[in-house]
Design an enzyme around this catalytic site. Structure first.
Site, short mmCIF file in Angstrom:
data_model
loop_
_atom_site.label_atom_id
_atom_site.label_comp_id
_atom_site.label_asym_id
_atom_site.label_seq_id
_atom_site.Cartn_x
_atom_site.Cartn_y
_atom_site.Cartn_z
CG ASP A 200 40.04 41.22 41.31
OD1 ASP A 200 40.52 40.54 40.21
OD2 ASP A 200 39.70 42.36 41.39
N GLY A 226 41.12 33.88 41.76
CA GLY A 226 40.70 33.13 40.64
C GLY A 226 39.97 33.77 39.56
CG ASP A 227 38.68 32.98 34.96
OD1 ASP A 227 37.72 34.16 35.02
OD2 ASP A 227 38.73 32.15 33.93
CG PHE A 228 34.94 37.27 37.54
CD1 PHE A 228 34.87 37.23 36.19
CD2 PHE A 228 35.35 38.44 38.18
CE1 PHE A 228 34.97 38.22 35.37
CE2 PHE A 228 35.59 39.39 37.33
CZ PHE A 228 35.45 39.42 35.92
CG HIS A 245 31.06 48.68 33.76
ND1 HIS A 245 30.89 50.01 34.04
CD2 HIS A 245 32.04 48.59 34.02
CE1 HIS A 245 32.28 50.50 34.72
NE2 HIS A 245 32.92 49.39 34.57
#
Length: 340
Positions: A200, A226-228, A245
């Protein structure tokens, strides 16, 4: 008589925001925590909350009418069974959930629902000039409450998921967007040979060390920030609860495509999400009202039907393998996708 009943029903729906705001103020004032040890008089509570006694009395009576509190005397109030969910830091707490979704930033976005329905634009972005995640990044105090709310929500699913879904086929599971690790900790505790990766943002995983240590799984879980959208850790399975969602179809496909690139051909993506019915149920369903509209208003995302999950998975390089049975009474399902 039928018309009078219809009018009463419409009025109850129309004025539901009053009860919502009463609940929000109760959470802000920590009334449930102040009543945790037993009943208290209005005057005592007013002193503790720095509130006007007469108006606090009205709030307390309103909360009693909503079955959050019980009125034991003219000015004596106690927690009703439902009210315990407003306590902070207790099992099954929903306090941070209330503080997040009834807060002024979110509340103001809902006031612009009509424009969202007419234009397809996300209300929160339009009202605040930035997306909800950017807003959290710019307001750390808001983000902290949001992440605690997500942990409360994850806790409702964690135990049931660990009991009802078999993770033993995997060597490593990466929880993508897993916050403080509440969900992954329960999965690891229930599957002794499994290793985990919690992924995350830095703020999202900030509280993870304590959660993982408390569950006794720190030695089997790596925490990565990190950045997914940029990339996610390699694992045998990717677990995403209430993540897809948050995004519209284009963004959901980008995210899931990132997962596909970090999974082996034998891997699985496991989405823990609600699956919307194609048609509305016969009777009232307040939860479904929320699930139909909250995504477009707040995040720009949406809850999806089974067919809609099939489409976003297919566009991301996955085949929809299975939609599992409901996870207890949580309203969530495990949607499994296999690489294709």
């Amino acid at each position: 008589m039928a018309h009078k009943a219809a009018m009463a029903g419409i009025m109850n729906v129309a004025l539901g925001h009053m009860a919502s705001q009463a609940l929000y103020v109760a959470a802000r004032m920590k009334l449930a925590d102040r009543l945790a040890d037993g009943p208290a008089e209005t005057g005592q509570l007013a002193s503790e909350c720095a509130a006007d006694p007469a108006l606090l009395g009205r709030l307390l009576r309103a909360l009693a009418a909503a079955e959050v509190l019980e009125q034991r005397g003219p000015e004596l109030f106690a927690l009703a069974p439902m009210g315990h969910a407003l306590r902070d830091g207790v099992p099954n707490s929903a306090r941070n959930f209330v503080l997040t979704y009834l807060s002024p930033p979110v509340w103001n976005a809902w006031a612009d629902l009509e424009t969202t329905v007419r234009t397809g634009e996300t209300a929160f972005d339009r009202v605040h000039g930035m997306g909800a995640f950017d807003y959290c990044a710019a307001h750390p105090d808001v983000a902290a409450v949001f992440h605690r709310a997500m942990a409360e929500d994850a806790a409702q699913v964690a135990e049931v998921l660990a009991e009802e879904f078999d993770f033993s086929a995997f060597g490593t599971v990466a929880d993508i967007g897993g916050g403080n690790g509440t969900l992954l900790a329960a999965v690891l505790a229930a599957t002794p040979d499994l290793r985990g990766i919690l992924f995350d943002t830095e703020l999202g995983v900030a509280a993870a060390p304590d959660v993982l240590a408390g569950a006794g799984v720190s030695d089997r879980c790596e925490t990565v920030a990190g950045d997914f959208f940029a990339g996610v850790p390699r694992a045998d399975a990717h677990l995403l609860k209430s993540v897809v969602h948050d995004w519209d179809d284009d963004a959901a496909v980008r995210l899931l495509s990132t997962c596909r690139r970090s999974l082996p051909d034998t891997g699985r993506v496991l989405l823990v999400e609600r699956v919307l019915p194609v048609e509305a149920p016969a009777g009232p369903d307040p939860a479904l009202v929320r699930h139909q509209l909250a995504g477009p208003v707040i995040m720009g995302g949406r809850e999806r039907t089974a067919d809609e999950f099939h489409k976003v998975l297919a566009a991301s390089g996955f085949a929809l393998e299975e939609i599992g049975k409901p996870l207890g009474r949580t309203g969530f399902h495990v949607i499994a996708g296999r690489p294709c």
